[in-house]
Design a protein around this motif. Structure first.
Motif, PDB file in Angstrom:
ATOM      1  N   GLU A  73       0.830  -1.213   0.000  1.00 43.92           N
ATOM      2  CA  GLU A  73       0.000   0.000   0.000  1.00 43.92           C
ATOM      3  C   GLU A  73       0.862   1.259   0.000  1.00 43.92           C
ATOM      4  N   GLU A  74       1.925   1.267   0.817  1.00 45.10           N
ATOM      5  CA  GLU A  74       2.805   2.436   0.857  1.00 45.10           C
ATOM      6  C   GLU A  74       3.548   2.595  -0.474  1.00 45.10           C
ATOM      7  N   ASP A  77       1.130   4.111  -2.903  1.00 46.24           N
ATOM      8  CA  ASP A  77       0.926   5.535  -2.608  1.00 46.24           C
ATOM      9  C   ASP A  77       2.108   6.374  -3.090  1.00 46.24           C
TER      10      ASP A  77
END
Length: 85
Positions: A73-74, A77
């Motif tokens: 997820e990071e 992003d």
């Protein structure tokens, strides 16, 4: 030219064609399936997060100003954030 063999045992055959972005979707599906079902360790470097997630990457390392472990997820992003400027 004698075909080389990649680590998965499949013959490597370069495909002639026009330059520029072009995807061999059948080959990409075969590669994705082979990598996803492979039970050994792989070290994969890439920028295509959809592909990396589809092959089952379970541990993510981010190389920026330093090297650190991160999450999918990071990484998504960071890689999809608009460029500063």
């Amino acid at each position: 030219m004698t075909p080389r063999t990649c680590d998965l045992g499949a013959p490597y055959r370069p495909r002639p064609g026009p330059s520029g972005p072009r995807r061999d979707l059948s080959g990409l599906r075969q590669l994705t399936s082979a990598l996803h079902s492979y039970e050994g360790a792989l070290l994969v470097a890439g920028h295509d997060l959809t592909f990396l997630e589809s092959i089952g990457v379970t541990r993510w390392l981010l190389v920026a100003e330093d090297l650190r472990e991160t999450t999918a997820e990071e990484a998504r992003d960071l890689l999809t954030a608009p460029e500063p400027g």
